[in-house]
Design an enzyme around this catalytic site. Structure first.
Site, PDB file in Angstrom:
ATOM      1  N   ASP A 182       0.906  -1.257   0.117  1.00 58.51           N
ATOM      2  CA  ASP A 182      -0.252   0.061  -0.017  1.00 58.51           C
ATOM      3  C   ASP A 182       0.903   1.354  -0.102  1.00 58.51           C
ATOM      4  OD1 ASP A 182      -1.290  -2.179   1.123  1.00 58.51           O
ATOM      5  OD2 ASP A 182      -2.977  -1.079   1.770  1.00 58.51           O
TER       6      ASP A 182
ATOM      7  N   ARG B   5     -12.336  -6.597  10.220  1.00 53.54           N
ATOM      8  CA  ARG B   5     -12.574  -5.604   9.436  1.00 53.54           C
ATOM      9  C   ARG B   5     -14.023  -5.452   9.186  1.00 53.54           C
ATOM     10  NH1 ARG B   5      -8.064  -3.495   6.404  1.00 53.54           N
ATOM     11  NH2 ARG B   5      -6.339  -5.030   6.624  1.00 53.54           N
TER      12      ARG B   5
ATOM     13  N   ASN C  61      -8.492  -3.039  -2.023  1.00 54.06           N
ATOM     14  CA  ASN C  61      -9.974  -2.708  -1.621  1.00 54.06           C
ATOM     15  C   ASN C  61     -10.041  -1.207  -1.774  1.00 54.06           C
ATOM     16  OD1 ASN C  61      -7.829  -2.839   0.594  1.00 54.06           O
ATOM     17  ND2 ASN C  61     -10.044  -1.907   1.765  1.00 54.06           N
TER      18      ASN C  61
ATOM     19  N   ASP D 196      -4.094  -0.470  -3.028  1.00 51.47           N
ATOM     20  CA  ASP D 196      -4.307   0.749  -2.143  1.00 51.47           C
ATOM     21  C   ASP D 196      -3.283   1.792  -2.661  1.00 51.47           C
ATOM     22  OD1 ASP D 196      -6.585  -0.830  -1.309  1.00 51.47           O
ATOM     23  OD2 ASP D 196      -5.651  -0.570   0.863  1.00 51.47           O
TER      24      ASP D 196
ATOM     25  N   ASP E  20      -6.346   7.175  -1.475  1.00 49.41           N
ATOM     26  CA  ASP E  20      -6.984   7.330  -0.258  1.00 49.41           C
ATOM     27  C   ASP E  20      -5.980   7.582   0.914  1.00 49.41           C
ATOM     28  OD1 ASP E  20      -9.442   7.414  -1.086  1.00 49.41           O
ATOM     29  OD2 ASP E  20      -9.952   5.156  -0.635  1.00 49.41           O
TER      30      ASP E  20
ATOM     31  N   HIS F   1      -1.143   4.407  -0.586  1.00 54.14           N
ATOM     32  CA  HIS F   1      -2.238   5.347   0.090  1.00 54.14           C
ATOM     33  C   HIS F   1      -1.789   6.843   0.171  1.00 54.14           C
ATOM     34  CE1 HIS F   1      -5.050   2.857   1.598  1.00 54.14           C
ATOM     35  NE2 HIS F   1      -4.230   1.901   2.296  1.00 54.14           N
TER      36      HIS F   1
ATOM     37  N   HIS G 128      -3.875  -8.430  -2.926  1.00 50.49           N
ATOM     38  CA  HIS G 128      -3.671  -7.457  -2.048  1.00 50.49           C
ATOM     39  C   HIS G 128      -4.210  -7.819  -0.798  1.00 50.49           C
ATOM     40  CE1 HIS G 128      -4.115  -3.334  -0.460  1.00 50.49           C
ATOM     41  NE2 HIS G 128      -5.462  -3.694  -0.102  1.00 50.49           N
TER      42      HIS G 128
END
Length: 483
Positions: free
Chosen positions: A227, A385, A288, A256, A259, A229, A337
């Site tokens: 990730d 999660r 995701n 990812d 975000d 991000h 992922h």
């Protein structure tokens, strides 16, 4: 109350205070452990459950947060913080309607609390907006391609534009390097060139299968990153440490990309530009967060709207649907992922045949590839999660054996050292966003493989400074209140 019970209550309070200190120091895993010890000694204290819920939220373990907050509410139905914590967790999962009910309850318990009133009002606005969007939305099958409606050739580049230019159809290394420098100065490239990069990437991704086979020649190497991000300056640091992508220096970025970090547009255009430049040396997998629901909440949608405009919001959503779901390197290393599945017997051919052009579903193989996490226990368990599942070393071993593979590399979870080796050395988590969200204090990592041995060589690195734009600067207003 007897002496032992008194002693347990006192010890539990001491543990809670230690947990609060760990929480303040952003040591959220340690805080969870200490709150858990307090709960073991005194499980009827709603505060311990609500505090642990908050720590779970900080680690993005929203399913566990909902569970803990629910326990707090069951212990004390008038405890407003229980509803508040559960509402915040539902919100982070994109479950606005459930969140709304909890904030209404907070308001009922604390009618004169201005903070509760403000959050309820924001939540009501968010739910109204979602209902409106649902009413006017069309299904994936009916949706027309946004990309097909865009012709970047007719977009005029004004004479006063001083940034890098693409001459003709070919994106060159000189252009990409100039673009990277432009982004460093917090400037954007012209929309015409942004469209050109994104549309060319879409064309390339459309031709790829859902499971991509990567061949690394003997003596060659291959780098897998986790990730990012939206942490553009840390992405540049990866390239400084490990070299820019090229035919001789291929990369896989394992989802990812966007975000949370507030330089997500710069990250995605950089990765897409390298994909255009070296289609066989820049591989990209879906995470995701490459989805509309996540982008709406965690900042990418707002950032795109601010930096590039509304049409790009739809365009990126379309391109993300074409990102492959997994990769196999030299028939030995499976890279995905999230993780593995709720059922045994899934073959690589099953993954290859997934029709991926859609928003991620809430269950099934595609959901689990993007969302699942490993667990220390054997077998399978519920996800922390609240989406997909957790899977143990036996599940990993069986999947590898049945598909004649050696190793799983996945991302999706922040790790203190940037990576973690689990499941008897058969599974590695790699996470490439150091000091995640400017508060986690973690290192980042990437993994280099050299053929033919394909043994993982893990490189860790620390965060580098970035301009003073906070994470989540473009995120949903309501969610920012809980950060």
């Amino acid at each position: 109350m007897d002496t032992t019970a008194n002693s347990d209550v006192q010890k539990a309070e001491e543990l809670k205070l230690k947990a609060n200190e760990a929480f303040k120091a952003n040591k959220f895993s340690q805080a969870i452990e200490l709150y858990s010890q307090a709960i073991e000694l005194n499980s009827s204290n709603a505060v311990y459950w609500a505090n642990r819920a908050f720590a779970h939220t900080k680690l993005e373990e929203y399913g566990s947060a909902v569970q803990d907050a629910t326990n707090a509410i069951e212990i004390d139905p008038r405890y407003s913080k229980g509803y508040y914590r559960r509402g915040a967790a539902y919100l982070a999962m994109g479950k606005f309607k459930e969140a709304l009910k909890d904030f209404q309850q907070v308001k009922k318990i604390c009618p004169n609390d201005p903070d509760a009133s403000r959050k309820l009002k924001e939540c009501e606005k968010a739910v109204q907006k979602i209902r409106f969007e649902e009413a006017i939305s069309v299904g994936d099958a009916e949706r027309r391609s946004v990309a097909d409606s865009i012709d970047y050739h007719v977009i005029e580049v004004e004479p006063q534009y001083a940034g890098p230019r693409i001459d003709g159809e070919e994106i060159t290394l000189d252009f990409v390097k100039a673009m990277l420098d432009e982004f460093k100065k917090q400037k954007c490239i012209h929309k015409r060139y942004a469209y050109q990069i994104v549309l060319k990437t879409l064309e390339l991704l459309r031709s790829m299968p859902s499971l991509v086979d990567v061949d690394v020649p003997n003596g060659g190497h291959f780098t897998v990153c986790g990730d990012v991000h939206g942490q553009y300056f840390d992405l540049l640091n990866i390239f400084a440490l490990n070299g820019l992508p090229s035919e001789e220096n291929p990369y896989l970025f394992n989802g990812d990309f966007v975000d949370r970090g507030s330089f997500s547009v710069e990250v995605i255009l950089t990765l897409f530009a390298f994909k255009c430049l070296y289609p066989k040396a820049m591989y990209l997998a879906r995470g995701n967060h490459e989805s509309k629901s996540m982008n709406k909440i965690y900042g990418f949608e707002g950032e795109v709207r601010s930096k590039l405009g509304e049409k790009f919001v739809e365009l990126f959503a379309e391109v993300f649907c074409w990102l492959p779901l997994a990769h196999v390197i030299n028939k030995k290393v499976f890279v995905v992922h999230g993780g593995l599945f709720s059922v045994d017997g899934v073959k690589l051919s099953d993954i290859r045949s997934i029709d991926r052009f859609c928003e991620p579903p809430e269950e099934g193989l595609m959901c689990e590839l993007l969302w699942s996490d490993p667990q220390p226990q054997l077998g399978r368990g519920p996800s922390k999660r609240g989406v997909a599942l957790s899977f143990g070393a036996d599940v990993t071993k069986k999947f590898l054996q049945e598909n004649n593979l050696d190793l799983i590399v996945r991302s999706h979870e922040v790790k203190d050292e940037g990576y973690e080796i689990e499941h008897d050395g058969k599974l590695i988590t790699v996470f490439s966003a150091p000091n995640y969200c400017d508060q986690m204090g973690n290192k980042g990592a990437f993994i280099r493989f050299t053929a033919p041995e394909m043994k993982p060589d893990i490189v860790t690195f620390s965060a580098v400074p970035h301009p003073d734009v906070k994470p989540m600067a473009y995120a949903n207003n309501f969610l920012r209140m809980f950060q």
